[in-house]
Design an enzyme around this catalytic site. Structure first.
Site, PDB file in Angstrom:
ATOM      1  N   ASP A 180       0.864  -1.184   0.000  1.00 41.64           N
ATOM      2  CA  ASP A 180       0.000   0.000   0.000  1.00 41.64           C
ATOM      3  C   ASP A 180       0.898   1.230   0.000  1.00 41.64           C
ATOM      4  OD1 ASP A 180      -1.845   2.026   0.474  1.00 41.64           O
ATOM      5  OD2 ASP A 180      -2.118   1.505   2.594  1.00 41.64           O
ATOM      6  N   GLY A 204       1.040   4.892  -0.048  1.00 37.23           N
ATOM      7  CA  GLY A 204       0.197   6.054   0.187  1.00 37.23           C
ATOM      8  C   GLY A 204       0.929   7.352  -0.086  1.00 37.23           C
ATOM      9  N   ASN A 205       0.360   8.440   0.387  1.00 42.13           N
ATOM     10  CA  ASN A 205       0.946   9.754   0.135  1.00 42.13           C
ATOM     11  C   ASN A 205       2.228   9.988   0.924  1.00 42.13           C
ATOM     12  OD1 ASN A 205      -1.119  11.036  -1.645  1.00 42.13           O
ATOM     13  ND2 ASN A 205      -2.444  10.586   0.097  1.00 42.13           N
ATOM     14  N   ARG A 230       3.598   7.154   3.312  1.00 41.45           N
ATOM     15  CA  ARG A 230       4.231   5.907   3.732  1.00 41.45           C
ATOM     16  C   ARG A 230       3.894   4.765   2.788  1.00 41.45           C
ATOM     17  NH1 ARG A 230       3.377   5.400  10.324  1.00 41.45           N
ATOM     18  NH2 ARG A 230       4.701   7.172  10.916  1.00 41.45           N
ATOM     19  N   LYS A 243       3.228   0.870   3.164  1.00 40.72           N
ATOM     20  CA  LYS A 243       2.961  -0.230   4.080  1.00 40.72           C
ATOM     21  C   LYS A 243       2.964  -1.532   3.288  1.00 40.72           C
ATOM     22  CE  LYS A 243       0.107   2.698   4.730  1.00 40.72           C
ATOM     23  NZ  LYS A 243       0.015   4.108   4.221  1.00 40.72           N
ATOM     24  N   GLY A 303      -9.441   5.896  -5.909  1.00 44.24           N
ATOM     25  CA  GLY A 303      -8.108   5.427  -5.546  1.00 44.24           C
ATOM     26  C   GLY A 303      -8.093   3.951  -5.187  1.00 44.24           C
ATOM     27  N   ASP A 315      -6.361   2.444  -3.026  1.00 44.48           N
ATOM     28  CA  ASP A 315      -6.345   2.212  -1.579  1.00 44.48           C
ATOM     29  C   ASP A 315      -7.748   2.288  -0.992  1.00 44.48           C
ATOM     30  OD1 ASP A 315      -6.467   4.955  -2.144  1.00 44.48           O
ATOM     31  OD2 ASP A 315      -5.207   5.531  -0.444  1.00 44.48           O
ATOM     32  N   ARG A 316      -8.536   3.256  -1.456  1.00 44.66           N
ATOM     33  CA  ARG A 316      -9.917   3.359  -0.976  1.00 44.66           C
ATOM     34  C   ARG A 316     -10.719   2.129  -1.398  1.00 44.66           C
ATOM     35  NH1 ARG A 316     -12.133   8.987  -3.048  1.00 44.66           N
ATOM     36  NH2 ARG A 316     -13.909   8.518  -1.681  1.00 44.66           N
ATOM     37  N   THR A 337      -2.375  11.345   5.602  1.00 48.52           N
ATOM     38  CA  THR A 337      -2.010  12.655   5.061  1.00 48.52           C
ATOM     39  C   THR A 337      -3.245  13.350   4.509  1.00 48.52           C
ATOM     40  OG1 THR A 337       0.173  11.791   4.499  1.00 48.52           O
ATOM     41  CG2 THR A 337      -0.509  13.838   3.428  1.00 48.52           C
TER      42      THR A 337
END
Length: 242
Positions: free
Chosen positions: A6, A8-9, A11, A13, A97, A99-100, A122
């Site tokens: 994952d 992200g903006n 980090r 993960k 997105g 991730d969403r 973030t």
């Protein structure tokens, strides 16, 4: 085994899933993406690699370089019109997105009922699922740090200093900014929860992201904090693609 990532903006993960359990998990700041190959190389080779990346093309290129010691081709998640029981209500489903989308799939897989899925990072996303697995839509608002930086950059006399804790009646500017940001995030989550409750029964709320523990006490209802909800959803997606 499945390696889920994952990006992200702020980090990255990741987790290596072996059947029902995580064999290894970790994270790095985005600026330290070059350290990941050294972390991953000693791990058993994954049968699948699945990635949700919202950090742009440069991050995608960097992740490819960190994964090149394995022959497995990564699967880069894009939101679908329907997947794993979740129906995507976005006007343009692919614009949601990854991730969403993964978090919504994880939430539906866990609960099989309407809920609010909020990721406090973030940026903060507050998404709504109904009792039929339909993603109704969601809010995106700045995270607490972005709010503080925006005020510091666009006003005189307000800086982006941290405050030690949320205060219901702040008496310093730093605390007013910090507490106001958390209150705004909690307000967005509460608003979405009330909107769903007007359509269906009062929904549970799932919280993820690094700021979840700071926001949860401000909500007027119990919320469940779940670590790595996006990684959970990525594993569910990967299993449908195998």
């Amino acid at each position: 085994m499945i390696l889920a990532i994952d990006a992200g903006n702020s980090r990255i993960k990741w987790g290596l899933r072996d059947g029902p359990r995580w064999r290894a998990r970790g994270w790095r700041e985005n600026c330290a993406v070059g350290q990941l190959a050294a972390l991953w190389r000693p791990l058993p080779p994954p049968r699948q690699i699945i990635v949700a990346n919202v950090a742009g093309d440069a991050m995608k290129t960097a992740l490819r370089a960190q994964l090149q010691h394995w022959p497995t081709e990564p699967h880069w998640v894009t939101a679908q019109r329907e997947q794993c029981g979740v129906k995507n209500g976005y006007d343009d489903p692919a614009r949601l997105g990854g991730d969403r989308w993964a978090a919504l799939i994880a939430a539906w897989g866990r609960l099989r009922r309407g809920c609010v899925v909020a990721n406090v990072g973030t940026a903060v996303t507050v998404d709504a699922l109904n009792d039929h697995g339909e993603f109704l839509g969601g809010f995106i608002v700045p995270g607490s740090i972005l709010m503080r930086h925006a005020l510091a950059a666009n006003t005189a006399g307000i800086d982006a200093g941290d405050a030690p804790a949320y205060q219901p009646y702040p008496r310093t500017t730093d605390n007013a900014v910090y507490s106001g940001g958390l209150a705004a995030i909690a307000g967005a989550i509460e608003r979405m929860t009330r909107q769903i409750a007007q359509r269906d029964a009062a929904p549970p709320c799932l919280l993820g992201g690094g700021g979840a523990a700071s926001v949860a006490p401000l909500l007027p209802f119990a919320a469940e904090i779940i670590d790595n909800l996006v990684l959970d959803g990525l594993i569910r997606i990967a299993r449908t693609c195998s």
